[in-house]
Design a protein around this motif. Sequence first.
Motif, short mmCIF file in Angstrom:
data_model
loop_
_atom_site.label_atom_id
_atom_site.label_comp_id
_atom_site.label_asym_id
_atom_site.label_seq_id
_atom_site.Cartn_x
_atom_site.Cartn_y
_atom_site.Cartn_z
N VAL A 1 -17.29 -2.76 -2.97
CA VAL A 1 -17.04 -4.12 -3.46
C VAL A 1 -15.63 -4.22 -4.03
O VAL A 1 -14.91 -5.19 -3.77
CB VAL A 1 -18.09 -4.51 -4.53
CG1 VAL A 1 -17.74 -5.84 -5.17
CG2 VAL A 1 -19.49 -4.55 -3.91
N PHE A 2 -15.22 -3.22 -4.81
CA PHE A 2 -13.89 -3.21 -5.42
C PHE A 2 -12.80 -3.24 -4.34
O PHE A 2 -11.84 -4.02 -4.44
CB PHE A 2 -13.74 -1.95 -6.29
CG PHE A 2 -12.38 -1.81 -6.94
CD1 PHE A 2 -12.14 -2.34 -8.19
CD2 PHE A 2 -11.35 -1.15 -6.28
CE1 PHE A 2 -10.90 -2.21 -8.79
CE2 PHE A 2 -10.10 -1.02 -6.86
CZ PHE A 2 -9.87 -1.56 -8.12
N GLU A 3 -12.94 -2.39 -3.33
CA GLU A 3 -11.92 -2.32 -2.29
C GLU A 3 -11.86 -3.63 -1.49
O GLU A 3 -10.77 -4.06 -1.09
CB GLU A 3 -12.19 -1.14 -1.36
CG GLU A 3 -11.96 0.21 -2.03
CD GLU A 3 -12.12 1.38 -1.07
OE1 GLU A 3 -12.44 1.14 0.12
OE2 GLU A 3 -11.94 2.54 -1.50
N ARG A 4 -13.02 -4.25 -1.29
CA ARG A 4 -13.05 -5.47 -0.46
C ARG A 4 -12.51 -6.68 -1.22
O ARG A 4 -11.73 -7.47 -0.67
CB ARG A 4 -14.49 -5.72 0.00
CG ARG A 4 -14.69 -7.03 0.76
CD ARG A 4 -13.95 -7.00 2.09
NE ARG A 4 -14.11 -8.24 2.83
CZ ARG A 4 -13.37 -9.33 2.66
NH1 ARG A 4 -12.40 -9.31 1.74
NH2 ARG A 4 -13.58 -10.40 3.38
N PHE A 5 -12.89 -6.84 -2.48
CA PHE A 5 -12.60 -8.10 -3.19
C PHE A 5 -11.49 -7.98 -4.24
O PHE A 5 -11.03 -9.00 -4.75
CB PHE A 5 -13.87 -8.63 -3.85
CG PHE A 5 -14.94 -9.02 -2.87
CD1 PHE A 5 -14.82 -10.20 -2.14
CD2 PHE A 5 -16.04 -8.20 -2.66
CE1 PHE A 5 -15.80 -10.56 -1.23
CE2 PHE A 5 -17.02 -8.55 -1.74
CZ PHE A 5 -16.90 -9.74 -1.02
N ILE A 6 -11.06 -6.76 -4.56
CA ILE A 6 -9.99 -6.62 -5.54
C ILE A 6 -8.79 -5.89 -4.94
O ILE A 6 -7.67 -6.42 -4.93
CB ILE A 6 -10.49 -5.86 -6.80
CG1 ILE A 6 -11.61 -6.65 -7.47
CG2 ILE A 6 -9.34 -5.61 -7.78
CD1 ILE A 6 -12.23 -5.96 -8.67
N ALA A 7 -9.02 -4.67 -4.40
CA ALA A 7 -7.90 -3.89 -3.88
C ALA A 7 -7.27 -4.52 -2.64
O ALA A 7 -6.04 -4.57 -2.52
CB ALA A 7 -8.36 -2.47 -3.58
N ARG A 8 -8.10 -5.02 -1.74
CA ARG A 8 -7.57 -5.59 -0.49
C ARG A 8 -6.69 -6.81 -0.75
O ARG A 8 -5.58 -6.90 -0.21
CB ARG A 8 -8.73 -5.94 0.44
CG ARG A 8 -8.28 -6.35 1.85
CD ARG A 8 -9.49 -6.71 2.72
NE ARG A 8 -9.08 -7.11 4.04
CZ ARG A 8 -8.93 -6.30 5.07
NH1 ARG A 8 -9.15 -5.01 4.91
NH2 ARG A 8 -8.56 -6.75 6.24
N PRO A 9 -7.14 -7.79 -1.59
CA PRO A 9 -6.23 -8.92 -1.90
C PRO A 9 -4.94 -8.47 -2.57
O PRO A 9 -3.87 -9.04 -2.31
CB PRO A 9 -7.07 -9.79 -2.85
CG PRO A 9 -8.48 -9.48 -2.49
CD PRO A 9 -8.49 -8.03 -2.15
N CYS A 10 -5.02 -7.43 -3.43
CA CYS A 10 -3.79 -6.91 -4.06
C CYS A 10 -2.85 -6.34 -2.99
O CYS A 10 -1.64 -6.54 -3.04
CB CYS A 10 -4.13 -5.83 -5.08
SG CYS A 10 -4.92 -6.46 -6.57
N ALA A 11 -3.42 -5.63 -2.02
CA ALA A 11 -2.61 -5.06 -0.94
C ALA A 11 -1.97 -6.16 -0.10
O ALA A 11 -0.79 -6.06 0.26
CB ALA A 11 -3.48 -4.16 -0.07
N MET A 12 -2.75 -7.19 0.20
CA MET A 12 -2.20 -8.31 0.97
C MET A 12 -1.07 -8.98 0.20
O MET A 12 -0.05 -9.40 0.77
CB MET A 12 -3.31 -9.32 1.28
CG MET A 12 -4.38 -8.80 2.21
SD MET A 12 -3.72 -8.36 3.85
CE MET A 12 -5.24 -8.02 4.72
N GLY A 13 -1.23 -9.10 -1.14
CA GLY A 13 -0.19 -9.69 -1.96
C GLY A 13 1.09 -8.88 -1.94
O GLY A 13 2.19 -9.43 -2.11
N LEU A 14 0.95 -7.57 -1.72
CA LEU A 14 2.12 -6.69 -1.62
C LEU A 14 2.61 -6.55 -0.18
O LEU A 14 3.46 -5.72 0.11
CB LEU A 14 1.76 -5.31 -2.17
CG LEU A 14 1.49 -5.25 -3.69
CD1 LEU A 14 0.89 -3.90 -4.08
CD2 LEU A 14 2.77 -5.51 -4.47
N LYS A 15 2.03 -7.39 0.71
CA LYS A 15 2.42 -7.43 2.13
C LYS A 15 2.16 -6.10 2.85
O LYS A 15 2.94 -5.68 3.71
CB LYS A 15 3.89 -7.84 2.27
CG LYS A 15 4.16 -9.25 1.78
CD LYS A 15 5.60 -9.65 1.99
CE LYS A 15 5.85 -11.13 1.75
NZ LYS A 15 5.13 -11.74 0.64
#
Length: 343
Positions: A54-68
Motif C-alpha cells: 500500500v505504501f509503495e503504491r499510494f505514497i512512494a510511487r507518487p513521490c517518485a513521479m513527482g521527482l520525474k
Amino acid sequence: MAGILAWFWNERFWLPHNVTWADLKNTDEATFPQAEDLYLACPLAFCIFMIRLVFERFIARPCAMGLKIQANGPQKAQPNAILEKVFTAITKHPDEKRLEGLSKQLDWDVRTIQRWFRQRRNQEKPSTLARFCESMWRFTFYLYIFTYGVRFLKKTPWLWNTKECWYNYPYQPLTVDIHYYYILELSFYLSLLFSQFTDIRRKDFLIMFLHHVATISLITFSYVNNMARVGTLVMCLHDAADVLIEAAKMANYAKCQILCNLLFAMFAILFISSRLGVYPVWILNTTLFESWEIVGPYPSWWVFNLLLILLQLLHSFWSYLIVKTACRAISKGKVGKWNPLHV
C-alpha cells in the motif's frame, strides 16, 4: 517429538547454572520473555508486507513521479523461443561456442545474439521506479524504528552503563517497550525474507537470504534467553546506518548526484565508525567480558557471542566494500552501484 523438544529446550544449554525455565515463568509480579511470544511475528510480518504494498503504491510511487522518475523498465528483447529456452533452462551468459551454434541455427550474427541476451538479462532487473519505492519503504521503516529505539533507550540504565545488561540476569522483567521493539524488528525482517520470493529475483538473492536468516536468528536467540537488553543496543546501533544508505539510494535514483554523494559519505563514515569502532568497544566488550565477570559463561552464551563475532567479521568485509566503492567514486566523481549487500 516430545523428546526432540526436550533436547532442544535443554535448560543447561539455554540458561545459566542453577536457573530453570520454571524460574522464568510469568507471574503477577513480573513478565519474562517467552518463546511463544515470537509466534506473533509471523502474522505481523504478513501485515507489514501488505502495508509495504500500500505504501509503495499510494505514497512512494507518487513521490517518485513527482521527482520525474520514470516507470519504464529496460528495453525488452524481441520474443524468440529458441533463445528464451537457452536463457531459462541452460545459461544466461552463453560462451563463445554456444553463441556460434545459435548464430548458425538462427542465421543471426553473434553480436545480435549477445545483444539479445544482454537485453533479456536487463528485463529481470527492477525498474528505477521500483527500486526507489522499495528504498523509500525501507527508509521510512528504518527511520521510524531507529527513532523509536533512541527514544526508548535513552531512558534505560543499560544505554549509559552496559553492565546493567547483566545485573540480575536472567531475572530481568520484560517491559512493553522491549517486547514491542523486538516483535516489530523481527516481523520486519521476516517480511523482507518473504518478499525475496515475490520480488524480482536479484543476483545477490542468496547473500541477502543468508543475511536475513542470520538477523532473524540473532533476534530470536537473544529474546528466548532474555538477553534482550543487549539485544536492543545491537538493533539500534545497526539501524542508524541503514537510514542513510536508503536515503542515498533514493537520491541516486532521483539523479540528485550531489545529495547522493553527501549521503553516501555520511553513511560510510557512520557505518565504519559504528561497526568497526562502537560495536566491538561497546557491544562485544559487554557480551564477552562484562557478562563473563557478572554472570559467567554457559553453552548458549558461547553461541551468542560466536554469532556476534561472526557479525563483526561481516562488518569488516562490508566496510572493505564501502571503502572500495568510495575510492572508485572519488576517481570517477560519482557514486554508482554501491553496497551490493544492502547493509
